[in-house]
Scaffold this motif. Structure first.
Motif, PDB file in Angstrom:
ATOM      1  N   ALA A  66       0.818  -1.220   0.000  1.00  0.00           N
ATOM      2  CA  ALA A  66       0.000   0.000   0.000  1.00  0.00           C
ATOM      3  C   ALA A  66       0.843   1.257   0.000  1.00  0.00           C
ATOM      4  CB  ALA A  66      -0.930  -0.011   1.216  1.00  0.00           C
ATOM      5  N   ALA A  67       2.016   1.185   0.609  1.00  0.00           N
ATOM      6  CA  ALA A  67       2.873   2.373   0.683  1.00  0.00           C
ATOM      7  C   ALA A  67       3.321   2.820  -0.699  1.00  0.00           C
ATOM      8  CB  ALA A  67       4.083   2.093   1.564  1.00  0.00           C
ATOM      9  N   TYR A  68       3.432   1.896  -1.644  1.00  0.00           N
ATOM     10  CA  TYR A  68       3.934   2.236  -2.981  1.00  0.00           C
ATOM     11  C   TYR A  68       2.844   2.860  -3.871  1.00  0.00           C
ATOM     12  CZ  TYR A  68       8.057  -0.491  -1.783  1.00  0.00           C
ATOM     13  OH  TYR A  68       9.186  -0.961  -1.189  1.00  0.00           O
ATOM     14  N   LYS A  69       1.633   2.917  -3.383  1.00  0.00           N
ATOM     15  CA  LYS A  69       0.567   3.511  -4.196  1.00  0.00           C
ATOM     16  C   LYS A  69       0.775   5.009  -4.403  1.00  0.00           C
ATOM     17  CE  LYS A  69      -2.929   0.074  -2.940  1.00  0.00           C
ATOM     18  NZ  LYS A  69      -4.227  -0.188  -2.274  1.00  0.00           N
ATOM     19  N   SER A  70       1.566   5.614  -3.518  1.00  0.00           N
ATOM     20  CA  SER A  70       1.835   7.041  -3.678  1.00  0.00           C
ATOM     21  C   SER A  70       2.917   7.310  -4.708  1.00  0.00           C
ATOM     22  CB  SER A  70       2.243   7.650  -2.335  1.00  0.00           C
ATOM     23  OG  SER A  70       3.446   7.064  -1.860  1.00  0.00           O
ATOM     24  N   PHE A  71       3.553   6.246  -5.220  1.00  0.00           N
ATOM     25  CA  PHE A  71       4.590   6.433  -6.228  1.00  0.00           C
ATOM     26  C   PHE A  71       3.954   6.888  -7.528  1.00  0.00           C
ATOM     27  CE2 PHE A  71       7.052   4.506  -9.778  1.00  0.00           C
ATOM     28  CZ  PHE A  71       8.160   5.315  -9.675  1.00  0.00           C
ATOM     29  N   LEU A 100       8.873  -2.231 -11.352  1.00  0.00           N
ATOM     30  CA  LEU A 100       8.082  -3.058 -10.434  1.00  0.00           C
ATOM     31  C   LEU A 100       7.027  -2.217  -9.717  1.00  0.00           C
ATOM     32  CD1 LEU A 100      10.895  -5.251  -8.823  1.00  0.00           C
ATOM     33  CD2 LEU A 100       9.201  -5.963 -10.514  1.00  0.00           C
ATOM     34  N   ALA A 101       7.389  -0.990  -9.359  1.00  0.00           N
ATOM     35  CA  ALA A 101       6.421  -0.115  -8.696  1.00  0.00           C
ATOM     36  C   ALA A 101       5.302   0.280  -9.641  1.00  0.00           C
ATOM     37  CB  ALA A 101       7.132   1.133  -8.159  1.00  0.00           C
ATOM     38  N   ARG A 102       5.608   0.502 -10.908  1.00  0.00           N
ATOM     39  CA  ARG A 102       4.589   0.887 -11.880  1.00  0.00           C
ATOM     40  C   ARG A 102       3.537  -0.199 -12.061  1.00  0.00           C
ATOM     41  NH1 ARG A 102       7.745   3.798 -16.993  1.00  0.00           N
ATOM     42  NH2 ARG A 102       8.687   5.498 -15.811  1.00  0.00           N
ATOM     43  N   ILE A 103       3.994  -1.452 -12.103  1.00  0.00           N
ATOM     44  CA  ILE A 103       3.053  -2.547 -12.347  1.00  0.00           C
ATOM     45  C   ILE A 103       2.483  -3.114 -11.057  1.00  0.00           C
ATOM     46  CG2 ILE A 103       4.249  -3.150 -14.475  1.00  0.00           C
ATOM     47  CD1 ILE A 103       5.462  -5.530 -13.053  1.00  0.00           C
ATOM     48  N   GLY A 104       2.866  -2.530  -9.916  1.00  0.00           N
ATOM     49  CA  GLY A 104       2.323  -2.974  -8.636  1.00  0.00           C
ATOM     50  C   GLY A 104       2.859  -4.304  -8.161  1.00  0.00           C
ATOM     51  N   ALA A 105       4.084  -4.651  -8.552  1.00  0.00           N
ATOM     52  CA  ALA A 105       4.632  -5.962  -8.205  1.00  0.00           C
ATOM     53  C   ALA A 105       5.519  -5.932  -6.967  1.00  0.00           C
ATOM     54  CB  ALA A 105       5.437  -6.510  -9.385  1.00  0.00           C
ATOM     55  N   ILE A 106       5.754  -4.763  -6.393  1.00  0.00           N
ATOM     56  CA  ILE A 106       6.603  -4.686  -5.208  1.00  0.00           C
ATOM     57  C   ILE A 106       5.781  -5.049  -3.979  1.00  0.00           C
ATOM     58  CG2 ILE A 106       7.830  -3.097  -3.681  1.00  0.00           C
ATOM     59  CD1 ILE A 106       8.954  -1.691  -5.984  1.00  0.00           C
ATOM     60  N   GLU A 107       6.246  -6.065  -3.239  1.00  0.00           N
ATOM     61  CA  GLU A 107       5.615  -6.497  -1.992  1.00  0.00           C
ATOM     62  C   GLU A 107       4.128  -6.767  -2.153  1.00  0.00           C
ATOM     63  OE1 GLU A 107       6.649  -4.367   1.559  1.00  0.00           O
ATOM     64  OE2 GLU A 107       8.404  -3.508   0.607  1.00  0.00           O
ATOM     65  N   ASN A 108       3.733  -7.236  -3.316  1.00  0.00           N
ATOM     66  CA  ASN A 108       2.315  -7.482  -3.569  1.00  0.00           C
ATOM     67  C   ASN A 108       1.766  -8.560  -2.662  1.00  0.00           C
ATOM     68  OD1 ASN A 108      -0.014  -6.802  -5.094  1.00  0.00           O
ATOM     69  ND2 ASN A 108       0.179  -8.745  -6.201  1.00  0.00           N
TER      70      ASN A 108
END
Length: 804
Positions: free
Chosen positions: A270-275, A336-344
């Protein structure tokens, strides 16, 4: 079929030789009978299992025992009730363990496999361990020709046993641990997985860590995560889990990072959604240097930027490795952050709690550096603080510090100093503190404008800023504002990199990377630092720090004040007059450890070292302040002289006494014609600083010229004839240094050494030391060789008692 098998087994166990052929003919059908056993009644089960367990007896034929253990292993796979049926018979485990000695791989595999199933049940785990299974498996796993299947089953049994903390400690302290570590490099992936699983369980017990590290487990586990060949998910998972447990110890964490692995906090998907990736911005190097656009237009969704980032490491890209790794790592992590694959995977947390708050993962350094810098740009305060803390922990060497600099971490961290959250601010300052150890990185930190926010923070009252923050801020300031460097021109010469050179990029895959980069002007702190450094509130805060009883903070505050005095003496002096700077200096000179020494308590070496550094820094500052006429007039020179004289005779390290001596000499010249005081001070400086320093140079210098100069100067001092000087030579170990120099020194050095020793020999208490140093044989050799110094050597020999 089942009946025949039962009958044949019974006749074999009862010793009826007439039925042996029947059993031999039927035993190949036992496996199918066992498969149908789970469907039979419990009473028939008991009888059937009992027959096969009897067949495990040592008096049976090895082939029969093998067939029985194979059948029992297959039967045990039916579930816990099957294992319970087997374990109803006392001594079964001992018979199974004995089969680990078999010469047959099939029997060893089945025995180890059966023990694996039994040990998977908590009720029977201790029983397996008490039966000597670990000892037998140690012998078994030491065989060089062991098949992969046997290795796997044996290691999996150990995997089950190490769930118990008591058994875990037993296995760690046994001879089997090096074997388990060795099997991390086995060619069979299943064996690797099992070995890694055992080690992962062992690391769950803190007391095992030291033994495991000494066994070399960290490099082997790290290799599984950093190898070019992709390992299985299970191998990587158990290796990561083991290393994460070991990383709870600070020393182990450094060893892990030396294997190019870095701890990265799991902050939650969820934290990466602000990226927010800039899809249409042309890429640049992470440190802000732009890459010149080609004539082609931007691609939709930023595909060209991604391709450029991934191709920057091709052979034609003439960039430093650190820059290339920074670009590739950033591109991969942003993708990875763009496609939402980090810590999914964190999204599947069933409890709904933020379980990632106290969890970490391990990544290769290139990916880890890029991931941490990416997190610094998010909005989640907790995630940002954790990333900054991880950057601080990972900055253990120059390679990592430069990597973070190239990845663009400095700009983010400097901006975070002004963050409203104390937690984030403290973490950012700690990261900058660790990064600034590197001179190269420290220069970039300065150019990013760190002085202004740090000075503003330090100007806060004691209640608004913690001791920890104060210490780290002073660390950074003392590295930037170092009085030993020529920083005046560096601070005020105006902007740097003012000219902008244009380069062009045509094709990412073929262009030279030096032709791709366009350096940007760096926002300099030079225009704002001058006013900040001579700010009255800032100077007052530094003086207040001088008054604290913490030598480390006192040393740093004195160093910063000295720097300001060097570059801005007049405005600084005018404002320092109103800050009671003298009281601050006196507080430094009244070190607690030195007072304790005067009162008879012997301070530790560390206390004396810290006190010496603080006193030396304050003495250097004092020498600068004494150049100001107004300061000299307002000074109680007699009181300061008394304090410095007591420091000079103390036990602080000799290297810290040079500035104390310089300050004393300068103060004594201001005594208003008091020649007696001047002479006394000069004598004490000679006895407690000059003579010990000259003797140290004679002992430790590798240069004959330095040794000669030191002994010549010492001879001049001793020739003045003061008793204190002669005694200082003896108490400082000078006699041994002089005798050694008399043997190997130049002609002038030998002559000076003989002259000093002759003067010392006038005191009978020095005779024993001169002889103990080996002077007599050397003196005789000089006399017999008739060297130019033979007369002086003869005179010295005559002064020594004949009994020597």
């Amino acid at each position: 079929m089942l009946y025949c098998c039962k009958f044949s087994a019974l006749t074999r166990v009862s010793g009826d030789g007439g039925q042996a052929e029947i059993f031999s003919a039927k035993k190949q059908s036992s496996a199918s009978d066992v498969e149908r056993l789970s469907d039979s009644s419990s009473s028939s089960n008991d009888g059937y299992i009992g027959l096969f367990i009897r067949m495990l007896g040592l008096d049976n034929d090895p082939l029969d025992r093998e067939q029985a253990v194979v059948a029992l292993w297959k039967y045990s796979l039916g579930g816990k009730h099957c294992v319970d049926n087997i374990m109803k018979y006392p001594g079964t485990v001992n018979l199974i363990v004995n089969l680990l000695k078999s010469d047959s791989d099939s029997a060893c595999e089945a025995a180890a496999g059966l023990l694996r199933v039994i040990s998977s049940i908590n009720l029977y785990r201790d029983l397996v361990a008490e039966s000597g299974a670990v000892e037998e498996m140690t012998v078994l796993l030491a065989h060089s020709s062991l098949s992969s299947n046997v290795k796997e089953q044996a290691l999996c049994t150990l995997w089950n046993l190490t769930v118990d903390e008591k058994l875990s400690a037993q296995i760690t302290s046994s001879e089997i641990l090096p074997l388990i570590v060795k099997y991390l490099e086995d060619e069979d992936i299943k064996v690797k997985e099992a070995a890694g699983g055992v080690l992962a369980n062992l690391t769950l017990t803190q007391s095992n860590h030291k033994i495991m590290v000494e066994a070399g487990v960290i490099p082997k586990l790290a290799k599984l995560l950093t190898a070019d060949v992709e390992e299985s998910k299970v191998v990587r998972k158990v290796a990561r889990n083991a290393l994460l447990e070991l990383a709870k110890d600070e020393y182990n964490r450094i060893l892990i990072m030396e294997e190019d692995l870095v701890l990265v906090p799991l902050v939650g998907a969820a934290a990466y959604k602000s990226f927010r990736p800039a899809l249409y911005s042309w890429p640049s190097l992470p440190d802000g240097t732009e890459i010149e656009q080609s004539s082609k237009g931007r691609s939709r969704y930023g595909a060209s930027e991604l391709l450029l980032g991934l191709s920057i490491d091709n052979k034609n890209a003439d960039l430093e490795e650190a820059k290339m790794k920074a670009v590739v790592g950033r591109t991969q992590q942003q993708f990875l952050a763009r496609i939402g694959a980090i810590e999914n995977e964190d999204d599947s947390n069933p409890t709904g709690e933020s379980s990632a708050n106290h969890r970490f993962t391990l990544l290769p350094w290139m990916d880890a550096v890029a991931r941490l810098v990416l997190i610094l740009g998010l909005e989640d305060e907790s995630a940002i603080a954790k990333a900054a803390e991880s950057i601080a922990d990972a900055s253990i060497n120059e390679h990592m510090r430069v990597s973070f600099k190239e990845a663009g971490a400095i700009k983010h961290l400097v901006q975070l100093i002004n963050h409203p959250s104390d937690y984030v601010r403290l973490a950012a300052i700690r990261a900058l503190d660790r990064l600034s150890i590197s001179n190269n990185v420290c220069r970039i930190i300065e150019e990013e404008g760190v002085l202004h926010p740090l000075i503003n923070l330090l100007k806060l009252s004691k209640s608004d800023i913690s001791h920890t923050s104060t210490s780290m801020i002073l660390n950074i300031l003392t590295r930037i504002l170092d009085p030993n460097k020529e920083l005046k021109s560096k601070l005020y010469d105006g902007p740097v990199n003012g000219s902008k050179k244009e380069w062009h990029l045509t094709t990412p895959a073929s262009a030279n990377a030096r032709d791709m980069i366009s350096p940007q002007p760096v926002s300099s702190t030079r225009t704002i630092a001058r006013g900040d450094l001579v700010d009255l509130v800032f100077l007052s805060r530094l003086v207040d720090i001088l008054k604290t009883p913490i030598p480390d903070l006192q040393r740093k505050a004195a160093s910063v004040l000295e720097f300001i005095m060097v570059i801005e003496p007049q405005p600084c002096m005018e404002k320092l007059q109103s800050t009671d700077i003298v009281s601050g200096l006196e507080a430094v000179f009244r070190q607690k450890s030195l007072i304790d020494e005067e009162n008879g308590r012997e301070p530790s070496v560390l206390e004396l070292e810290e006190a010496g550094l603080a006193v030396a820094a304050a003495s250097r500052l004092l020498t600068k302040l004494l150049d100001d006429e107004q300061f000299r007039q307002s000074l109680d020179s007699h009181h300061l002289t008394k304090l410095l004289r007591s420091i000079l005779v103390s036990s602080i390290p000799l290297r810290n006494k040079d500035w104390v001596a310089a300050s004393l000499v300068k103060l004594s010249s201001l005594s208003g014609g008091n020649l007696e005081l001047e002479d006394r001070v000069n004598m004490e400086v000679t006895v407690y600083e000059r003579i010990p320093r000259l003797i140290e140079e004679m002992k430790n210098s590798c240069s004959p010229e330095v040794e000669e100069a030191a002994v010549m100067e010492l001879n001049r001092i001793i020739a003045e004839g003061t008793v204190e000087s002669s005694r200082a030579v003896g108490s400082s170990g000078g006699i041994f240094a002089l005798v050694k120099l008399m043997e190997k020194g130049s002609e002038r050095a030998v002559e000076a050494s003989l002259s000093i020793l002759y003067n010392l020999s006038m005191e009978e208490e020095n005779h024993a030391a001169i002889v103990a140093a080996g002077a007599v044989p050397l003196l005789r050799k000089l006399v017999l060789s008739e060297r130019p110094q033979w007369m002086l050597a003869l005179r010295l020999l005559r002064t020594l008692p004949t009994s020597y």
